[in-house]
Design a protein around this motif. Structure first.
Motif, PDB file in Angstrom:
ATOM      1  N   PRO A   4       0.831  -1.205   0.000  1.00  0.00           N
ATOM      2  CA  PRO A   4       0.000   0.000   0.000  1.00  0.00           C
ATOM      3  C   PRO A   4       0.868   1.259   0.000  1.00  0.00           C
ATOM      4  O   PRO A   4       1.953   1.284   0.589  1.00  0.00           O
ATOM      5  CB  PRO A   4      -0.795  -0.109   1.303  1.00  0.00           C
ATOM      6  CG  PRO A   4      -0.770  -1.556   1.658  1.00  0.00           C
ATOM      7  CD  PRO A   4       0.532  -2.081   1.136  1.00  0.00           C
ATOM      8  N   THR A   5       0.394   2.287  -0.655  1.00  0.00           N
ATOM      9  CA  THR A   5       1.103   3.563  -0.706  1.00  0.00           C
ATOM     10  C   THR A   5       1.424   4.033   0.714  1.00  0.00           C
ATOM     11  O   THR A   5       0.576   3.980   1.599  1.00  0.00           O
ATOM     12  CB  THR A   5       0.227   4.615  -1.407  1.00  0.00           C
ATOM     13  OG1 THR A   5      -0.079   4.135  -2.711  1.00  0.00           O
ATOM     14  CG2 THR A   5       0.955   5.950  -1.519  1.00  0.00           C
ATOM     15  N   GLY A   6       2.665   4.478   0.881  1.00  0.00           N
ATOM     16  CA  GLY A   6       3.082   5.015   2.172  1.00  0.00           C
ATOM     17  C   GLY A   6       3.570   3.983   3.173  1.00  0.00           C
ATOM     18  O   GLY A   6       3.920   4.344   4.291  1.00  0.00           O
ATOM     19  N   THR A   7       3.603   2.703   2.779  1.00  0.00           N
ATOM     20  CA  THR A   7       4.080   1.668   3.710  1.00  0.00           C
ATOM     21  C   THR A   7       5.554   1.889   4.025  1.00  0.00           C
ATOM     22  O   THR A   7       6.370   2.053   3.113  1.00  0.00           O
ATOM     23  CB  THR A   7       3.895   0.260   3.112  1.00  0.00           C
ATOM     24  OG1 THR A   7       2.515   0.037   2.854  1.00  0.00           O
ATOM     25  CG2 THR A   7       4.412  -0.810   4.074  1.00  0.00           C
ATOM     26  N   GLN A   8       5.869   1.915   5.301  1.00  0.00           N
ATOM     27  CA  GLN A   8       7.257   1.980   5.739  1.00  0.00           C
ATOM     28  C   GLN A   8       7.686   0.578   6.157  1.00  0.00           C
ATOM     29  O   GLN A   8       6.902  -0.154   6.760  1.00  0.00           O
ATOM     30  CB  GLN A   8       7.405   2.961   6.895  1.00  0.00           C
ATOM     31  CG  GLN A   8       7.060   4.394   6.481  1.00  0.00           C
ATOM     32  CD  GLN A   8       7.263   5.360   7.624  1.00  0.00           C
ATOM     33  OE1 GLN A   8       8.363   5.459   8.169  1.00  0.00           O
ATOM     34  NE2 GLN A   8       6.208   6.063   7.988  1.00  0.00           N
ATOM     35  N   VAL A   9       8.911   0.217   5.820  1.00  0.00           N
ATOM     36  CA  VAL A   9       9.414  -1.134   6.068  1.00  0.00           C
ATOM     37  C   VAL A   9      10.544  -1.070   7.088  1.00  0.00           C
ATOM     38  O   VAL A   9      11.457  -0.244   6.980  1.00  0.00           O
ATOM     39  CB  VAL A   9       9.915  -1.780   4.753  1.00  0.00           C
ATOM     40  CG1 VAL A   9      10.430  -3.199   5.009  1.00  0.00           C
ATOM     41  CG2 VAL A   9       8.804  -1.793   3.700  1.00  0.00           C
ATOM     42  N   PHE A  10      10.446  -1.969   8.077  1.00  0.00           N
ATOM     43  CA  PHE A  10      11.435  -2.033   9.150  1.00  0.00           C
ATOM     44  C   PHE A  10      11.850  -3.485   9.383  1.00  0.00           C
ATOM     45  O   PHE A  10      11.083  -4.405   9.096  1.00  0.00           O
ATOM     46  CB  PHE A  10      10.859  -1.449  10.440  1.00  0.00           C
ATOM     47  CG  PHE A  10      10.619   0.026  10.362  1.00  0.00           C
ATOM     48  CD1 PHE A  10      11.623   0.923  10.715  1.00  0.00           C
ATOM     49  CD2 PHE A  10       9.407   0.532   9.910  1.00  0.00           C
ATOM     50  CE1 PHE A  10      11.415   2.289  10.625  1.00  0.00           C
ATOM     51  CE2 PHE A  10       9.197   1.893   9.816  1.00  0.00           C
ATOM     52  CZ  PHE A  10      10.205   2.781  10.176  1.00  0.00           C
ATOM     53  N   PRO A  11      13.050  -3.694   9.949  1.00  0.00           N
ATOM     54  CA  PRO A  11      13.505  -5.071  10.189  1.00  0.00           C
ATOM     55  C   PRO A  11      12.605  -5.850  11.154  1.00  0.00           C
ATOM     56  O   PRO A  11      12.414  -7.048  11.001  1.00  0.00           O
ATOM     57  CB  PRO A  11      14.909  -4.907  10.782  1.00  0.00           C
ATOM     58  CG  PRO A  11      15.339  -3.522  10.445  1.00  0.00           C
ATOM     59  CD  PRO A  11      14.081  -2.715  10.275  1.00  0.00           C
ATOM     60  N   ASN A  12      12.067  -5.147  12.176  1.00  0.00           N
ATOM     61  CA  ASN A  12      11.291  -5.837  13.210  1.00  0.00           C
ATOM     62  C   ASN A  12      10.504  -4.805  14.026  1.00  0.00           C
ATOM     63  O   ASN A  12      10.620  -3.599  13.781  1.00  0.00           O
ATOM     64  CB  ASN A  12      12.223  -6.656  14.118  1.00  0.00           C
ATOM     65  CG  ASN A  12      13.361  -5.818  14.660  1.00  0.00           C
ATOM     66  OD1 ASN A  12      13.198  -4.656  15.021  1.00  0.00           O
ATOM     67  ND2 ASN A  12      14.550  -6.410  14.707  1.00  0.00           N
ATOM     68  N   LEU A  13       9.738  -5.303  14.989  1.00  0.00           N
ATOM     69  CA  LEU A  13       8.921  -4.416  15.820  1.00  0.00           C
ATOM     70  C   LEU A  13       9.779  -3.449  16.627  1.00  0.00           C
ATOM     71  O   LEU A  13       9.402  -2.294  16.833  1.00  0.00           O
ATOM     72  CB  LEU A  13       8.016  -5.243  16.738  1.00  0.00           C
ATOM     73  CG  LEU A  13       7.075  -4.464  17.653  1.00  0.00           C
ATOM     74  CD1 LEU A  13       6.168  -3.519  16.857  1.00  0.00           C
ATOM     75  CD2 LEU A  13       6.227  -5.431  18.484  1.00  0.00           C
TER      76      LEU A  13
END
Length: 179
Positions: free
Chosen positions: A159-168
């Motif tokens: 989805p537009t604007g999704t930010q991706v990170f390694p973990n919580l």
């Protein structure tokens, strides 16, 4: 209110293609409970929205699910955190219910519980596309973690604007402004 909605399997605890069926199989991901505690200490309210079709499939019962959630709560509390609300969908995909993510029923339940008209801007953290879709349907801001099914989900159109990170833990660092 600073609310955050987390998926369970693959975000807080280890996921399994064979389903997490018992309290012994519910194993927290490294740093996830500490991340919840850090968010709580900074004034965030934590809710969990989780699909649990293993109930409908007869792989575990409601008592086993409740025991897993008690363990999750206890371990979060031991770290100084608290999960204010846990909602789950007990249905199988073929039941076509409104609560199974990617449908928004669990998120409507969360909004109702906290007396919120909408969830505009509320972070939703998941490892699958359906976690994010359920949240954004009510205005949540999507955060994908690479744990659980996250690496596989990265191959999808996010989805537009999704930010991706390694973990919580990395999501918590971002939200709390810690490097």
């Amino acid at each position: 209110m600073k609310l955050i909605v987390l998926d369970r399997d693959g975000v807080i605890n280890e996921d399994s293609d064979a389903y997490v069926k018992s309290v012994d199989e519910w194993i927290p991901l490294p740093g996830s409970l500490e991340a919840i505690a850090r968010l709580c200490k900074a004034g965030w309210t934590v809710a969990v929205a989780t699909n649990q079709s293993g109930l409908a499939r007869g792989m575990f019962d409601a008592d086993a699910l409740e025991a897993m959630h008690r363990k999750m709560q206890r371990l979060a509390t031991e770290q100084g955190g608290h999960i204010e609300l846990v909602v789950h969908c007990p249905h199988a995909p073929e039941d076509h219910c409104d609560c199974r993510k990617p449908r928004p029923g669990l998120f409507r339940t969360i909004a109702g519980h906290f007396h919120l008209a909408d969830l505009d801007g509320v972070p939703v953290v998941g490892d699958s596309l359906r976690d994010l879709q359920a949240g954004i349907s009510l205005g949540c801001t999507p955060y994908l973690v690479r744990t659980g099914k996250g690496e596989k989900t990265l191959k999808s159109a996010l989805p537009t604007g999704t930010q991706v990170f390694p973990n919580l833990s990395a999501v918590a660092d971002h939200l709390l402004g810690t490097p």
